[in-house]
Design a protein around this motif. Structure first.
Motif, mmCIF file in Angstrom:
data_model
loop_
_atom_site.group_PDB
_atom_site.id
_atom_site.type_symbol
_atom_site.label_atom_id
_atom_site.label_comp_id
_atom_site.label_asym_id
_atom_site.label_seq_id
_atom_site.Cartn_x
_atom_site.Cartn_y
_atom_site.Cartn_z
ATOM 1 N N ALA A 292 25.594 -15.973 27.755
ATOM 2 C CA ALA A 292 25.064 -16.541 26.840
ATOM 3 C C ALA A 292 23.528 -16.556 26.450
ATOM 4 O O ALA A 292 23.000 -16.383 25.455
ATOM 5 C CB ALA A 292 25.585 -18.157 26.788
ATOM 6 N N THR A 293 22.861 -16.705 27.608
ATOM 7 C CA THR A 293 21.475 -16.493 27.604
ATOM 8 C C THR A 293 20.982 -15.166 27.149
ATOM 9 O O THR A 293 20.208 -14.877 26.140
ATOM 10 C CB THR A 293 21.006 -16.785 28.994
ATOM 11 O OG1 THR A 293 21.032 -18.251 29.468
ATOM 12 C CG2 THR A 293 19.308 -16.632 28.999
ATOM 13 N N VAL A 294 21.497 -14.122 27.826
ATOM 14 C CA VAL A 294 21.222 -12.642 27.406
ATOM 15 C C VAL A 294 21.574 -12.289 26.042
ATOM 16 O O VAL A 294 20.921 -11.563 25.291
ATOM 17 C CB VAL A 294 21.653 -11.604 28.389
ATOM 18 C CG1 VAL A 294 23.077 -11.473 28.440
ATOM 19 C CG2 VAL A 294 20.863 -10.519 28.320
ATOM 20 N N MET A 295 22.907 -12.816 25.454
ATOM 21 C CA MET A 295 23.048 -12.713 24.307
ATOM 22 C C MET A 295 22.220 -13.250 23.243
ATOM 23 O O MET A 295 22.040 -12.723 22.158
ATOM 24 C CB MET A 295 24.569 -13.196 23.875
ATOM 25 C CG MET A 295 25.598 -12.533 24.551
ATOM 26 S SD MET A 295 25.651 -10.663 24.152
ATOM 27 C CE MET A 295 27.269 -10.140 25.038
ATOM 28 N N GLY A 296 21.600 -14.525 23.573
ATOM 29 C CA GLY A 296 20.731 -14.869 22.709
ATOM 30 C C GLY A 296 19.385 -14.096 22.711
ATOM 31 O O GLY A 296 18.775 -13.970 21.428
ATOM 32 N N ILE B 24 21.466 -3.259 24.595
ATOM 33 C CA ILE B 24 22.659 -3.065 23.772
ATOM 34 C C ILE B 24 23.505 -2.014 25.018
ATOM 35 O O ILE B 24 24.778 -2.342 25.392
ATOM 36 C CB ILE B 24 22.840 -2.161 22.808
ATOM 37 C CG1 ILE B 24 22.410 -3.079 21.399
ATOM 38 C CG2 ILE B 24 23.823 -1.234 22.344
ATOM 39 C CD1 ILE B 24 23.787 -3.774 21.016
ATOM 40 N N VAL B 25 22.800 -1.307 25.374
ATOM 41 C CA VAL B 25 23.413 -0.246 26.584
ATOM 42 C C VAL B 25 23.731 -1.314 27.777
ATOM 43 O O VAL B 25 24.786 -0.998 28.353
ATOM 44 C CB VAL B 25 22.678 0.748 26.965
ATOM 45 C CG1 VAL B 25 22.924 1.724 28.188
ATOM 46 C CG2 VAL B 25 22.502 1.847 25.722
ATOM 47 N N ARG B 26 22.694 -1.816 28.216
ATOM 48 C CA ARG B 26 23.154 -2.858 29.548
ATOM 49 C C ARG B 26 23.831 -3.592 29.587
ATOM 50 O O ARG B 26 24.891 -4.059 30.151
ATOM 51 C CB ARG B 26 21.714 -3.331 30.043
ATOM 52 C CG ARG B 26 21.496 -4.015 31.421
ATOM 53 C CD ARG B 26 20.236 -4.565 31.529
ATOM 54 N NE ARG B 26 19.086 -3.409 31.428
ATOM 55 C CZ ARG B 26 18.683 -2.847 32.559
ATOM 56 N NH1 ARG B 26 19.461 -2.888 33.706
ATOM 57 N NH2 ARG B 26 17.926 -2.051 32.479
ATOM 58 N N VAL B 27 24.106 -4.532 28.314
ATOM 59 C CA VAL B 27 25.009 -5.707 28.093
ATOM 60 C C VAL B 27 26.251 -5.298 27.602
ATOM 61 O O VAL B 27 27.156 -5.751 27.930
ATOM 62 C CB VAL B 27 24.006 -6.805 27.461
ATOM 63 C CG1 VAL B 27 25.005 -7.835 27.085
ATOM 64 C CG2 VAL B 27 22.747 -7.251 28.079
ATOM 65 N N CYS B 28 26.193 -4.721 26.546
ATOM 66 C CA CYS B 28 27.263 -4.433 25.882
ATOM 67 C C CYS B 28 28.189 -3.146 26.234
ATOM 68 O O CYS B 28 29.253 -3.423 26.540
ATOM 69 C CB CYS B 28 27.051 -4.237 24.186
ATOM 70 S SG CYS B 28 26.240 -5.649 23.210
ATOM 71 N N CYS B 29 27.384 -1.951 26.207
ATOM 72 C CA CYS B 29 28.191 -0.766 26.627
ATOM 73 C C CYS B 29 28.555 -0.765 28.044
ATOM 74 O O CYS B 29 29.634 -0.300 28.375
ATOM 75 C CB CYS B 29 27.221 0.508 26.396
ATOM 76 S SG CYS B 29 26.811 0.728 24.800
ATOM 77 N N VAL B 30 27.774 -1.565 28.966
ATOM 78 C CA VAL B 30 28.419 -1.670 30.240
ATOM 79 C C VAL B 30 28.818 -2.858 30.682
ATOM 80 O O VAL B 30 30.146 -3.212 31.032
ATOM 81 C CB VAL B 30 27.088 -1.326 31.372
ATOM 82 C CG1 VAL B 30 27.696 -1.176 32.837
ATOM 83 C CG2 VAL B 30 26.501 0.089 30.998
ATOM 84 N N GLY B 31 28.098 -3.951 30.734
ATOM 85 C CA GLY B 31 28.394 -5.233 31.223
ATOM 86 C C GLY B 31 29.549 -5.787 30.512
ATOM 87 O O GLY B 31 30.615 -5.968 31.181
ATOM 88 N N GLU B 32 29.818 -5.873 29.071
ATOM 89 C CA GLU B 32 30.671 -6.422 28.362
ATOM 90 C C GLU B 32 32.075 -5.612 28.550
ATOM 91 O O GLU B 32 33.150 -6.029 28.411
ATOM 92 C CB GLU B 32 30.389 -6.839 27.205
ATOM 93 C CG GLU B 32 29.088 -7.986 27.014
ATOM 94 C CD GLU B 32 29.656 -9.489 27.489
ATOM 95 O OE1 GLU B 32 30.897 -9.780 27.080
ATOM 96 O OE2 GLU B 32 29.181 -9.718 28.202
ATOM 97 N N THR B 33 31.894 -4.160 28.491
ATOM 98 C CA THR B 33 32.843 -3.499 28.707
ATOM 99 C C THR B 33 33.527 -3.622 30.019
ATOM 100 O O THR B 33 35.029 -3.806 29.842
ATOM 101 C CB THR B 33 32.392 -2.049 28.563
ATOM 102 O OG1 THR B 33 31.875 -1.660 26.972
ATOM 103 C CG2 THR B 33 33.835 -1.164 28.421
ATOM 104 N N LEU B 34 32.915 -3.799 30.957
ATOM 105 C CA LEU B 34 33.560 -3.659 32.295
ATOM 106 C C LEU B 34 34.212 -5.337 32.151
ATOM 107 O O LEU B 34 35.389 -5.617 32.739
ATOM 108 C CB LEU B 34 32.606 -3.802 33.255
ATOM 109 C CG LEU B 34 32.053 -2.309 33.798
ATOM 110 C CD1 LEU B 34 30.874 -2.446 34.632
ATOM 111 C CD2 LEU B 34 33.589 -1.643 34.445
ATOM 112 N N SER B 35 33.279 -6.157 31.786
ATOM 113 C CA SER B 35 34.135 -7.618 31.747
ATOM 114 C C SER B 35 35.500 -7.815 30.933
ATOM 115 O O SER B 35 36.266 -8.424 31.370
ATOM 116 C CB SER B 35 33.035 -8.622 31.116
ATOM 117 O OG SER B 35 33.489 -9.739 31.052
#
Length: 274
Positions: A64-68, A139-150
């Motif tokens: 939530a913090t990093v999405m903000g 976008i790459v760090r959080v969405c493409c990698v972190g959220e995709t794996l999650s």
């Protein structure tokens, strides 16, 4: 200076709580909380489950913090409004997940004491980067990698469980997180044609760093299951009811996702992950 804080959550007892419950759909009423009976499980497994769901709550808190931060940086970079609007939904969804995971821990007997560094979640940027480069990195760090794996791991846990409460909670997490990883590639659909070689190389290194941060978690998951019993003596039925997959499935899903849903689509956008 890095300071440690105890991970604690609270709600007010006034109009804000009423508005929050209305917006989040009255979680106390929407889910079959009473269907999960802690006394059904061995004490050692229950303690692990309490820790696991507390840690999930903390991880969602960090998300939530990093999405903000992502919403802020995308605004500073003046990305197209449709992309920015999609991202703006994510912090509220992650806060929703914090509460769900915390409620699961409470149902199992209470959250585990965890300490964390409040300032550690936000990404620290190279000050020489433009706002657009910062947005691309997040976008790459959080969405493409972190959220995709999650998303892949949560989906695996959902497939594994048959317990009504666990299924209901994981279903919400999976449904709401489905777009989080996808946004990364929608963003790259827009931006990739304008990326130069140096920026593509940089983003490839960013993705590599994000994947490397996950690898130690995979290496810990090496226990096995035989005849419905884990190598630690727990019934696999109990393990899946409490929200996990088999340990070896975490490794398989993580590695397959990294190859097919992270490295391959990034490569199609001209971003090679070393």
């Amino acid at each position: 200076m890095t300071t440690e804080a105890l991970f604690e959550l609270d709600l007010t007892d006034g109009p804000a709580l009423t508005l929050h419950e209305r917006a989040s759909g009255h979680l106390a009423e929407r889910y079959p909380w009473d269907s999960l009976e802690p006394s059904r499980y061995p004490a050692a497994l229950l303690e692990r489950a309490r820790y696991s769901w507390t840690l999930r709550a903390l991880n969602e808190f960090g998300s939530a913090t990093v999405m903000g931060q992502l919403v802020q940086v995308m605004g500073e970079a003046r990305v197209p409004l449709d992309l920015w609007s999609l991202a703006a939904r994510f912090p509220a969804e992650e806060i929703h997940h914090v509460e769900l995971c915390a409620r699961m821990a409470m149902r199992l007997g209470g959250g585990t004491r965890l300490s964390y560094s409040p300032g550690a979640f936000a990404v620290a940027f190279d000050p020489s980067l433009t706002y657009l480069q910062r947005a691309s990195e997040l976008i790459v760090r959080v969405c493409c990698v972190g959220e995709t794996l999650s998303f892949a791991l949560l989906s695996g846990c959902l497939r594994a469980t048959s317990h009504p409460l666990t299924r209901a909670v994981l279903t919400t997490l999976v449904q709401e997180e489905a777009l989080h990883g996808r946004l990364g590639y929608l963003y790259l659909d827009w931006l990739a044609p304008d990326l130069d070689a140096a920026e593509k190389d940089r983003l490839g290194r960013v993705a590599r760093e994000a994947l490397d941060a996950q690898a130690p978690l995979w290496e810990k998951l090496r226990s096995s299951t035989k005849d419905g019993v884990t190598s630690e003596g727990f019934l696999l039925e109990h393990v899946t009811e409490l929200g996990w997959m088999e340990s070896r499935d975490y490794v398989t899903v993580s590695q397959e996702t990294a190859e097919t849903q992270v490295r391959a689509p990034l490569s199609r956008h001209g971003i090679r992950v070393p």
